[in-house]
Design a protein around this motif. Structure first.
Motif, PDB file in Angstrom:
ATOM      1  N   TYR A  17       0.867  -1.172   0.000  1.00 44.01           N
ATOM      2  CA  TYR A  17       0.000   0.000   0.000  1.00 44.01           C
ATOM      3  C   TYR A  17       0.904   1.222   0.000  1.00 44.01           C
ATOM      4  CZ  TYR A  17      -2.880   3.768   1.863  1.00 44.01           C
ATOM      5  OH  TYR A  17      -3.524   4.969   2.047  1.00 44.01           O
ATOM      6  N   GLY A  18       0.668   2.145  -0.877  1.00 47.56           N
ATOM      7  CA  GLY A  18       1.491   3.343  -0.880  1.00 47.56           C
ATOM      8  C   GLY A  18       1.760   3.822  -2.284  1.00 47.56           C
ATOM      9  N   ARG A  19       2.764   4.710  -2.409  1.00 44.10           N
ATOM     10  CA  ARG A  19       3.037   5.369  -3.686  1.00 44.10           C
ATOM     11  C   ARG A  19       4.497   5.283  -4.101  1.00 44.10           C
ATOM     12  NH1 ARG A  19       2.145  11.105  -2.700  1.00 44.10           N
ATOM     13  NH2 ARG A  19       2.549  11.272  -4.930  1.00 44.10           N
ATOM     14  N   VAL A  30       8.777   8.562  -6.211  1.00 42.79           N
ATOM     15  CA  VAL A  30       7.352   8.300  -6.334  1.00 42.79           C
ATOM     16  C   VAL A  30       7.112   7.284  -7.449  1.00 42.79           C
ATOM     17  CG1 VAL A  30       5.115   9.300  -6.886  1.00 42.79           C
ATOM     18  CG2 VAL A  30       6.708  10.547  -5.427  1.00 42.79           C
ATOM     19  N   MET A  31       6.323   6.251  -7.145  1.00 42.66           N
ATOM     20  CA  MET A  31       5.956   5.243  -8.127  1.00 42.66           C
ATOM     21  C   MET A  31       4.606   5.574  -8.768  1.00 42.66           C
ATOM     22  SD  MET A  31       5.837   1.146  -7.422  1.00 42.66           S
ATOM     23  CE  MET A  31       5.468  -0.063  -8.702  1.00 42.66           C
ATOM     24  N   PHE A  32       3.670   6.080  -7.950  1.00 43.03           N
ATOM     25  CA  PHE A  32       2.358   6.478  -8.434  1.00 43.03           C
ATOM     26  C   PHE A  32       2.081   7.902  -7.967  1.00 43.03           C
ATOM     27  CE2 PHE A  32       1.849   1.838  -7.405  1.00 43.03           C
ATOM     28  CZ  PHE A  32       1.942   1.395  -8.727  1.00 43.03           C
ATOM     29  N   ASP A  33       1.379   8.680  -8.767  1.00 39.36           N
ATOM     30  CA  ASP A  33       1.096  10.066  -8.401  1.00 39.36           C
ATOM     31  C   ASP A  33      -0.195  10.198  -7.603  1.00 39.36           C
ATOM     32  OD1 ASP A  33      -0.773   9.563 -10.315  1.00 39.36           O
ATOM     33  OD2 ASP A  33      -0.151  11.140 -11.704  1.00 39.36           O
ATOM     34  N   ARG A  34      -0.753   9.072  -7.168  1.00 37.13           N
ATOM     35  CA  ARG A  34      -2.003   9.102  -6.429  1.00 37.13           C
ATOM     36  C   ARG A  34      -2.067   7.853  -5.548  1.00 37.13           C
ATOM     37  NH1 ARG A  34      -5.860   7.208 -11.544  1.00 37.13           N
ATOM     38  NH2 ARG A  34      -5.160   5.012 -11.516  1.00 37.13           N
ATOM     39  N   LEU A  35      -2.937   7.900  -4.546  1.00 36.84           N
ATOM     40  CA  LEU A  35      -3.245   6.693  -3.785  1.00 36.84           C
ATOM     41  C   LEU A  35      -4.204   5.852  -4.606  1.00 36.84           C
ATOM     42  CD1 LEU A  35      -3.689   8.108  -0.186  1.00 36.84           C
ATOM     43  CD2 LEU A  35      -1.928   6.538  -0.964  1.00 36.84           C
ATOM     44  N   GLN A  72      -5.842  -3.744 -12.961  1.00 37.64           N
ATOM     45  CA  GLN A  72      -5.920  -2.289 -13.080  1.00 37.64           C
ATOM     46  C   GLN A  72      -6.089  -1.690 -11.690  1.00 37.64           C
ATOM     47  OE1 GLN A  72      -9.030  -0.901 -15.712  1.00 37.64           O
ATOM     48  NE2 GLN A  72      -9.210   1.071 -14.665  1.00 37.64           N
ATOM     49  N   ALA A  73      -5.506  -0.527 -11.464  1.00 37.73           N
ATOM     50  CA  ALA A  73      -5.616   0.137 -10.169  1.00 37.73           C
ATOM     51  C   ALA A  73      -6.513   1.360 -10.296  1.00 37.73           C
ATOM     52  CB  ALA A  73      -4.236   0.549  -9.662  1.00 37.73           C
ATOM     53  N   TRP A  74      -7.359   1.572  -9.289  1.00 41.45           N
ATOM     54  CA  TRP A  74      -8.283   2.694  -9.279  1.00 41.45           C
ATOM     55  C   TRP A  74      -7.961   3.625  -8.119  1.00 41.45           C
ATOM     56  CZ3 TRP A  74     -10.033  -2.460  -9.493  1.00 41.45           C
ATOM     57  CH2 TRP A  74     -10.463  -2.872 -10.757  1.00 41.45           C
ATOM     58  N   PRO A  75      -8.163   4.923  -8.288  1.00 42.69           N
ATOM     59  CA  PRO A  75      -7.919   5.867  -7.185  1.00 42.69           C
ATOM     60  C   PRO A  75      -8.761   5.533  -5.960  1.00 42.69           C
ATOM     61  CG  PRO A  75      -8.208   7.039  -9.260  1.00 42.69           C
ATOM     62  CD  PRO A  75      -8.573   5.602  -9.530  1.00 42.69           C
TER      63      PRO A  75
END
Length: 660
Positions: A17-19, A30-35, A72-75
């Protein structure tokens, strides 16, 4: 300290869990720009570093998309978290809630209106979505049993993890899937061997129409001893009356409340009380206790994993567990003794994976210190003659053989570990009236001096695990008088400590994103205190006590409590390491530091006017007079709390005197 955890899963560091990407130097990238989340997984580490093992098994994903979109990942929006409960809304409109019991997890999903909603269980998931971070099952089987029931087993890292699940989804179809394709009419999947290069995801799916606000409950029981025991675990904790979510949540919340209530503080600012309560919570997450679940020995009794690692927790967290949950501390030691019987040595770190010899580079023979503490305290439930057999045998393993023959080993820090372990084992042997063994062990415990260079008063040059000779040179040994004499006496020892903590020195510039090797080398060359996140540095502030300068201890500890911990993101100075760092905060706030293996506490000014620990049926109360509260800034955060010093101390009305 239950067996099961559950978490939103993005695939990022630190737990899935995280970014962030995994890194060891500078500001994390940073790996993702959002949670975001691609589902919800089970079994996570707690604040550990780059150990390449993060579980995240059995991913459950509520979807209103086709199966092709799995992964797929969702915000994530509207997150809520408390002890034993997590909730968030996916960008798809599904409200997700999770709670856990000791060996179960219960998910509750509230769907929007949709003609083809689904809950997908991915048994192939494991690890992180980063380079070298995936964990792939070696063997697996999955079975659809009809009527909302399914089960499966995946062998991960040599351990068979079984799950039995029930899904309340009236009128929905259920089926197995492989490589994102449904297996119509199939009821069983078997994989005798799986390679990273040939892995195709697989699992179960439950699918049907949903009206707006419809809830689907997913109940999962886990076991390391097969699907039938997983079913029994689910039945035991969830019962027969359904739904079970609120009931399991209430039970877990009550368990957390009973444990967190064992340490109470009064006074202090709201921010400091918040950090203290959070630190205590972190200290009670790991190790994981899976009673009657050992996959390696068939008998009942305690089995503990996620001891990640003794190097991180033996100085701070294990003494805290011994104080407030002594029954669990004994069960952990019993489990470690069983591991030693089965695998040949006491583990430095022990995960839900085969291999007690992993992490051996970190340290040697650390279980001996905790065993010696437990014996001194008279904790019941251990066969001490049998424990002594393993303590003595373990001293000869790995680096111990060279220590026995030469009295010194490299990495040189292992010389200190082994000398101290000999001292601790000697205490147990003497208490059991094995005087000859005790004398021999005590004589070898004096080999700690072989690790030091008398010309510098520091450790000899060597390789060091996550540190240097300055970090490791201020260890609290079992003969600090001789240690200080070797350094040239009190003043010389204090001068070295002052240099290490940077008294009178210019501030150090911290590395930023992607620091160069030259920049990092220049920082290491300062030979400076790296912060409490560096395990060898955790006890260093208390070394001043032995040279007659507890005021310096007070200054360093007060500064650390004030400036290295906070209530927001980044509120920990580095990895929490399974609760070892948070346990340091708890002890320091109480004005105590346990010297593990020596049955001794060092006293410092508490951060609170009054504290109380529930120790068994008794209470240990710490009361102060003259305590001054820190001023609070407009943002509610402490502002430069004054350093306070202990003028005198009494225990049960009698003055405390230092040991001779």
């Amino acid at each position: 300290m239950g067996m099961v955890s559950a978490c939103a899963y993005s695939g990022a560091y630190p737990t899935g869990y995280g970014r962030y990407m995994k890194n060891t130097e500078g500001v994390p990238e940073v790996m993702f720009d959002r949670l975001q989340a691609s589902g919800f997984t089970h079994f996570q580490q707690s604040g550990t570093g780059a150990i390449r093992k993060y579980y995240n098994y059995v991913r459950v994903t509520p979807m209103v998309q086709p199966l092709d979109d799995l992964g797929q990942a969702w915000p994530l929006y509207d997150e809520m978290a408390e002890a034993g409960y997590y909730a968030a809304t996916l960008d798809t409109g599904v409200r997700c809630e999770i709670t856990v019991g000791a060996k179960v997890a219960v998910h509750r999903y509230t769907f929007p209106e949709h003609s083809s909603a689904r809950v997908v269980v991915d048994l192939s998931c494991g690890g992180l979505a980063i380079e070298l971070g995936r964990t792939v099952p070696l063997r697996a089987q999955a079975e659809s049993m009809g009527h909302g029931r399914a089960q499966g087993t995946v062998v991960m890292e040599g351990v068979p993890l079984s799950v039995y699940l029930e899904v309340d989804s009236p009128g929905w179809r259920q089926m197995l899937w492989y490589d994102r394709r449904l297996i119509h009419g199939g009821t069983r999947l078997d994989f005798d061997s799986i390679r990273h290069t040939t892995l195709r995801p697989f699992g179960m799916m439950f699918m049907g129409p949903a009206v707006a606000g419809q809830t689907i409950e997913v109940r999962l029981g886990f076991s390391l001893r097969g699907c039938e025991q997983a079913r029994q675990n689910l039945e035991r904790e969830c019962g027969h009356a359904q739904p079970a979510f609120d009931r399991v949540h209430a039970q877990t919340r009550a368990r957390w409340g009973a444990h967190l209530d064992r340490v109470q503080v009064e006074g202090g600012t709201p921010a400091r009380r918040t950090v203290f309560a959070t630190a205590l919570y972190h200290a009670l997450i790991k190790p994981c206790f899976a009673d009657d679940e050992s996959p390696y020995w068939p008998t009942s009794g305690p089995y503990a994993f996620d001891v990640c690692t003794m190097w991180d927790i033996y100085k701070t967290q294990l003494p805290l567990l011994t104080a407030i949950v002594p029954d669990r501390a004994v069960e952990l030691l019993e489990s470690l003794i069983r591991v030693c019987e089965e695998e040949g040595n006491f583990p430095i770190g022990y995960r839900m994976a085969r291999g007690a010899d992993r992490f051996f580079r970190q340290a040697s023979a650390l279980a001996h210190t905790v065993l010696a503490d437990a014996h001194t305290l008279g904790l019941p439930g251990l066969d001490w003659n049998w424990a002594l057999v393993h303590m003595v045998d373990d001293l000869r393993r790995l680096y111990g053989e060279d220590f026995f023959e030469h009295g010194v080993v490299h990495p040189i820090s292992h010389t200190l570990d082994l000398a101290y372990a000999h001292h601790c084992t000697a205490q147990v042997a003497r208490a059991l009236n094995d005087r000859r063994l005790a004398d021999d062990l005590e004589a070898r415990s004096r080999h700690w001096a072989n690790a030091f260079d008398p010309r510098t008063g520091l450790l000899l040059d060597s390789d060091f695990y996550e540190g240097g000779k300055w970090n490791y040179s201020f260890r609290l040994l079992h003969d600090m008088a001789a240690r200080i004499k070797l350094a040239g006496g009190d003043e010389a020892f204090i001068d070295k400590l002052d240099r290490f903590f940077g008294f009178g020195a210019a501030p150090v510039t911290q590395p930023g994103r992607r620091p160069s090797p030259a920049e990092m080398a220049a920082g290491y060359a300062l030979n400076r205190f790296e912060g409490l996140n560096n395990e060898p540095d955790m006890e260093a502030p208390w070394a001043y006590h032995y040279a007659g300068r507890p005021d310096r201890t007070a200054q360093v500890v007060n500064a650390a409590l004030t400036w290295q911990f906070g209530t927001g993101p980044g509120g920990l100075p580095g990895n929490d390491d399974s609760g070892g760092l948070s346990s340091w905060y708890v002890w320091a706030s109480l004005g105590l530091f346990p010297v593990v293996g020596q049955s001794m506490f060092l006293v410092n000014a508490p951060a609170f006017a009054r504290s109380a620990l529930r120790v068994g049926a008794n209470e240990f109360v710490i009361e102060t007079s003259g305590h001054r509260e820190a001023p609070i800034g407009v943002d509610g955060i402490d502002r430069d709390p004054p350093t306070q010093y202990v003028q005198s101390a009494t225990l049960n009305g009698r003055p405390c005197t230092p040991p001779t």
